[in-house]
Design an enzyme around this catalytic site. Structure first.
Site, PDB file in Angstrom:
ATOM      1  N   THR A 245       1.448  -5.966  -7.738  1.00  0.00           N
ATOM      2  CA  THR A 245       0.810  -5.923  -6.545  1.00  0.00           C
ATOM      3  C   THR A 245      -0.329  -5.247  -5.852  1.00  0.00           C
ATOM      4  O   THR A 245      -0.081  -4.168  -6.260  1.00  0.00           O
ATOM      5  CB  THR A 245       2.079  -5.953  -5.441  1.00  0.00           C
ATOM      6  OG1 THR A 245       2.696  -4.799  -5.301  1.00  0.00           O
ATOM      7  CG2 THR A 245       2.962  -7.128  -5.790  1.00  0.00           C
ATOM      8  N   GLY A 246      -0.935  -5.130  -5.051  1.00  0.00           N
ATOM      9  CA  GLY A 246      -2.394  -4.378  -4.010  1.00  0.00           C
ATOM     10  C   GLY A 246      -3.179  -3.971  -5.185  1.00  0.00           C
ATOM     11  O   GLY A 246      -3.645  -3.067  -6.034  1.00  0.00           O
TER      12      GLY A 246
ATOM     13  N   GLY B 247      -7.533   0.873  -5.988  1.00  0.00           N
ATOM     14  CA  GLY B 247      -7.109   1.742  -6.365  1.00  0.00           C
ATOM     15  C   GLY B 247      -6.102   2.397  -7.420  1.00  0.00           C
ATOM     16  O   GLY B 247      -6.826   1.413  -8.358  1.00  0.00           O
TER      17      GLY B 247
ATOM     18  N   TYR C   2       5.765   7.183   7.161  1.00  0.00           N
ATOM     19  CA  TYR C   2       5.330   6.367   4.889  1.00  0.00           C
ATOM     20  C   TYR C   2       5.940   7.543   4.551  1.00  0.00           C
ATOM     21  O   TYR C   2       6.948   7.242   3.375  1.00  0.00           O
ATOM     22  CB  TYR C   2       3.601   6.730   5.338  1.00  0.00           C
ATOM     23  CG  TYR C   2       3.493   7.282   3.950  1.00  0.00           C
ATOM     24  CD1 TYR C   2       2.674   5.491   2.690  1.00  0.00           C
ATOM     25  CD2 TYR C   2       3.619   8.385   2.970  1.00  0.00           C
ATOM     26  CE1 TYR C   2       2.150   5.549   2.029  1.00  0.00           C
ATOM     27  CE2 TYR C   2       3.017   8.068   1.681  1.00  0.00           C
ATOM     28  CZ  TYR C   2       2.683   6.562   1.063  1.00  0.00           C
ATOM     29  OH  TYR C   2       2.147   6.930  -0.189  1.00  0.00           O
TER      30      TYR C   2
END
Length: 362
Positions: A12-13, A17, A158
């Site tokens: 995922t993601g 990055g 976060y």
């Protein structure tokens, strides 16, 4: 290297990055890929690059906003419908949000962040872990953060979500200890990705010390493949932050993290006093911790109880020293510097004596 041809990794993601760098590493090792992110176009282009550069046999792209309700279930259903067996799950997707919790940040964005960082990660883990256990084989990598073990003012929600990820991962490690399924937590420091821009923290001090996502991904990949419980990439400096978060008072750690998350000062301004003091404090933690760690490693089973006691005593002394630094740095940084430097020498000498004692016995 094509060492794992036929196996599949779901990341995922994966469109940018750390996630993209991890996907590249899996492709290089011959894995088939399931790439999940919001942007289908980016993932399609990435898949073509992997096929061209590494000969990846199968790339499945799933465009999905993972911050929405039951997004994980939908991803799982699509994977099952395609008859894909996921051998490795990488929960990399995550976002942050910068600002004072009470007055600056937006609740809808925070709610979406909690859903993505916590709920989706948990549900993805639950769904794919069940299948892994039925085969008694599989690996999971969860992206935590160094903030998962430290309070972080100005990114409070976060940091809270990442604390959950780390605690959740470590709990599952115990539950899985008698199986062939492993789970690893990756705890990077600030990394050079688009994370800070998206979080609204692009002008904070911490962005001056970001790490290379290629290095972070490689460290996480190596730890995952070795079945390690956690990995803190970045060597000596980041290990020092980890040690500090364990031995210093939480109020003091929060003060340090607040300093790092504040906006950058005028470029011509001198280095702020609290930064100087905290760097000294980190040095104390590292020197004392490593020295006692060496002594402990070289001792036999009987002596180790003694070193556990001495380590506790040293940690208490260090904690008191760092509290003193935090209390006095604003009013008198020069005096704090001298006091802390003297304490550093004292603690270093004590630690060196412990090592020499063990070496003499050996």
């Amino acid at each position: 290297m094509n060492t794992e041809t036929g196996k599949t990794a779901l990341i995922t993601g994966a469109s940018s990055g750390i996630g993209q760098e991890l996907a590249k590493l899996f492709a290089q090792d011959g894995y088939n890929l399931v790439l999940v992110a919001r942007s289908d176009d980016k993932l399609d282009r990435l898949g073509e690059v992997f096929k061209s550069n590494y000969g990846t046999q199968q790339v499945t792209v799933i465009g999905k906003d993972l911050s929405t309700e039951d997004a994980a279930q939908d991803v799982y259903n699509q994977v099952k419908a395609k008859g894909i067996t996921v051998d490795v799950l990488v929960n990399d997707a995550g976002v942050g949000l910068y600002g004072l919790f009470a007055t600056d940040t937006d609740w809808e964005r925070e709610k979406a962040m909690i859903h993505l960082n916590v709920l989706t990660l948990t549900q993805m883990t639950k769904l794919f872990l069940y299948d892994m256990l039925s085969r008694n084989e599989g690996k999971i990598l969860n992206l935590a953060s160094l903030l998962s073990i430290a309070p972080s003012p100005l990114m409070a929600v976060y940091a809270g979500t990442k604390a959950y990820v780390y605690n959740f991962t470590q709990s599952l490690i115990n539950e899985l200890k008698d199986t062939n399924v492993t789970i690893t937590a990756l705890l990077p420091n600030a990394t050079d990705t688009d994370f800070f821009n998206k979080a609204g923290a692009e002008n904070t001090k911490v962005t001056d010390e970001v790490q290379d996502p290629v290095m972070v991904a490689q460290a996480g990949y190596d730890a995952l493949m070795a079945g390690k419980h956690k990995i803190v990439p970045g060597g000596f400096k980041n290990k020092s932050y980890e040690i500090l978060s364990y031995v210093a008072p939480q109020e003091a750690v929060a003060s340090m993290m607040r300093n790092k998350m504040e906006q950058k000062p005028d470029p011509v301004a001198e280095k702020d006093d609290s930064s100087i003091a905290w760097e000294i404090g980190i040095g104390i933690a590292v020197v004392a911790g490593i020295a006692l760690g060496l002594a402990y490693a070289k001792s036999d089973a009987i002596d180790r109880a003694k070193y556990r006691y001495k380590a506790k005593s040293l940690a208490d002394t260090l904690s008191d020293t760092l509290s003193s630094v935090a209390d006095n740095v604003v009013s008198s940084v020069l005096d704090t510097y001298k006091t802390t430097k003297a304490k550093a020498r004292e603690l270093t000498n004590r630690a060196e004596e412990e090592v020499e004692e063990v070496e003499a016995i050996a």
